[in-house]
Design a protein around this motif. Structure first.
Motif, short mmCIF file in Angstrom:
data_model
loop_
_atom_site.label_atom_id
_atom_site.label_comp_id
_atom_site.label_asym_id
_atom_site.label_seq_id
_atom_site.Cartn_x
_atom_site.Cartn_y
_atom_site.Cartn_z
N GLY A 286 0.72 -1.24 -0.24
CA GLY A 286 0.10 -0.02 0.13
C GLY A 286 0.83 1.18 0.03
N ASP A 287 1.79 1.27 0.77
CA ASP A 287 2.85 2.47 0.91
C ASP A 287 3.43 2.62 -0.69
N TYR A 288 3.92 1.69 -1.10
CA TYR A 288 4.45 1.61 -2.51
C TYR A 288 3.52 1.91 -3.59
N ALA A 289 2.21 1.36 -3.41
CA ALA A 289 1.19 2.13 -4.34
C ALA A 289 0.97 3.44 -4.43
N VAL A 290 1.07 4.10 -3.15
CA VAL A 290 0.73 5.63 -2.81
C VAL A 290 1.94 6.24 -3.35
N LEU A 291 3.02 5.93 -3.08
CA LEU A 291 4.30 6.63 -3.51
C LEU A 291 4.39 6.49 -4.76
N SER B 210 -9.15 12.35 -3.24
CA SER B 210 -10.09 11.60 -4.20
C SER B 210 -9.46 11.12 -5.16
N GLU B 211 -8.38 11.72 -6.01
CA GLU B 211 -8.03 11.33 -7.14
C GLU B 211 -6.92 10.19 -6.87
N LEU B 212 -6.19 10.14 -5.74
CA LEU B 212 -5.22 9.11 -5.24
C LEU B 212 -5.99 7.92 -5.05
N ALA B 213 -7.18 7.95 -4.48
CA ALA B 213 -8.04 6.84 -3.94
C ALA B 213 -8.39 6.04 -5.17
N ALA B 214 -8.78 7.08 -6.17
CA ALA B 214 -9.01 6.45 -7.39
C ALA B 214 -8.00 5.75 -8.23
N GLN B 215 -7.01 6.33 -8.11
CA GLN B 215 -5.52 5.73 -8.69
C GLN B 215 -5.31 4.54 -8.26
N VAL B 216 -5.26 4.30 -6.89
CA VAL B 216 -4.66 3.25 -6.10
C VAL B 216 -5.88 2.02 -5.95
N GLY B 217 -7.28 2.34 -6.33
CA GLY B 217 -8.33 1.53 -6.39
C GLY B 217 -8.75 1.36 -4.79
N TRP B 218 -8.66 2.17 -4.04
CA TRP B 218 -9.29 1.99 -2.67
C TRP B 218 -10.29 3.10 -2.25
N GLU B 219 -11.31 2.62 -1.25
CA GLU B 219 -12.01 3.36 -0.73
C GLU B 219 -11.38 4.70 -0.06
N ARG B 220 -12.39 5.64 0.08
CA ARG B 220 -11.67 6.93 0.58
C ARG B 220 -11.22 6.63 2.09
N SER B 221 -12.02 6.00 2.79
CA SER B 221 -11.85 5.88 4.31
C SER B 221 -10.61 4.88 4.38
N ARG B 222 -10.33 4.00 3.44
CA ARG B 222 -9.08 2.97 3.79
C ARG B 222 -7.85 4.07 3.42
N LEU B 223 -8.21 4.67 2.42
CA LEU B 223 -6.88 5.53 2.08
C LEU B 223 -6.57 6.60 2.92
N SER B 224 -7.73 7.13 3.87
CA SER B 224 -7.36 8.10 4.76
C SER B 224 -6.49 7.50 5.98
N HIS B 225 -6.93 6.32 6.50
CA HIS B 225 -6.41 5.63 7.46
C HIS B 225 -4.83 5.15 7.10
N HIS B 226 -4.75 4.84 5.73
CA HIS B 226 -3.36 4.50 5.24
C HIS B 226 -2.39 5.78 5.32
N LEU B 227 -3.02 6.98 5.03
CA LEU B 227 -2.29 8.11 4.61
C LEU B 227 -2.04 8.64 6.08
N GLY B 228 -2.80 8.47 6.99
CA GLY B 228 -2.31 8.91 8.49
C GLY B 228 -1.23 8.04 9.08
N ARG B 229 -1.00 6.70 8.62
CA ARG B 229 0.13 5.97 8.99
C ARG B 229 1.41 6.63 8.35
N MET B 230 1.23 6.92 6.91
CA MET B 230 2.44 7.19 5.95
C MET B 230 2.68 8.57 6.46
N GLU B 231 1.87 9.63 7.01
CA GLU B 231 2.11 10.94 7.44
C GLU B 231 2.93 10.84 8.71
N ARG B 232 2.47 9.74 9.75
CA ARG B 232 3.05 9.74 10.86
C ARG B 232 4.95 9.25 10.73
N ARG B 233 4.91 8.54 9.60
CA ARG B 233 6.37 8.21 9.23
C ARG B 233 6.95 9.17 8.41
#
Length: 157
Positions: free
Chosen positions: A43-48, A62-85
């Protein structure tokens, strides 16, 4: 041409199961290799990857969610973890106060750059080296046909 049978026959089911089971094993092995070699999840790699392919390393969430094929809520949680790192940053969108821009942070750019060669070596070892050039071409054709069929049925590209 569409088949007249409503259910897959035995050979079609065998091909389906072989395809799904092998794909799952391949994804699992690649994910484990990516994590152990680079510290990034798939997931990290797909976002990066998506962010690195944009002109300025930024994209609306919203574009990023569509690009990686995730629901926006899943993306939001994942981005939170990536932001902390410190791999990404979230910034308010300049043109729309409701939206957010996801920005590739310097640490994210470095992590992606350092992960790319080991990941591509694993892709070569586990996928490319297992197939002949003709099989690679056939696999690409199969993937394109499946993608086009799903789009025709109204599923995401």
């Amino acid at each position: 041409m569409p088949r007249t049978r409503q259910l897959p026959d035995r050979a079609e089911l065998r091909a389906w199961r072989d395809f799904i089971e092998t794909t799952e094993v391949l994804r699992t092995v690649l994910a484990g290799r990516l994590q152990s070699d680079t510290g990034l999840s798939p997931g990290d790699y797909a976002v990066l990857l998506a962010l690195s392919e944009t002109e300025h390393g930024r994209m609306r969430s919203s574009e990023l969610a569509a690009q990686v094929g995730w629901e926006r809520s899943r993306l939001s949680h994942h981005l939170g973890r990536m932001e902390r790192r410190q791999l990404i940053r979230r910034e308010k969108a300049a043109t729309d106060s409701r939206g957010a821009q996801i920005v590739l942070a310097p640490a994210g750019r470095t992590a992606f750059r350092e992960a790319t060669a080991p990941h591509l070596r694993a892709v070569r070892e586990l996928f490319v080296d297992a197939l002949t050039p003709a099989q690679i071409e056939a696999a690409a054709g199969i993937a394109a046909a499946l993608r086009e069929h799903l789009v025709r049925l109204g599923h995401r590209e």
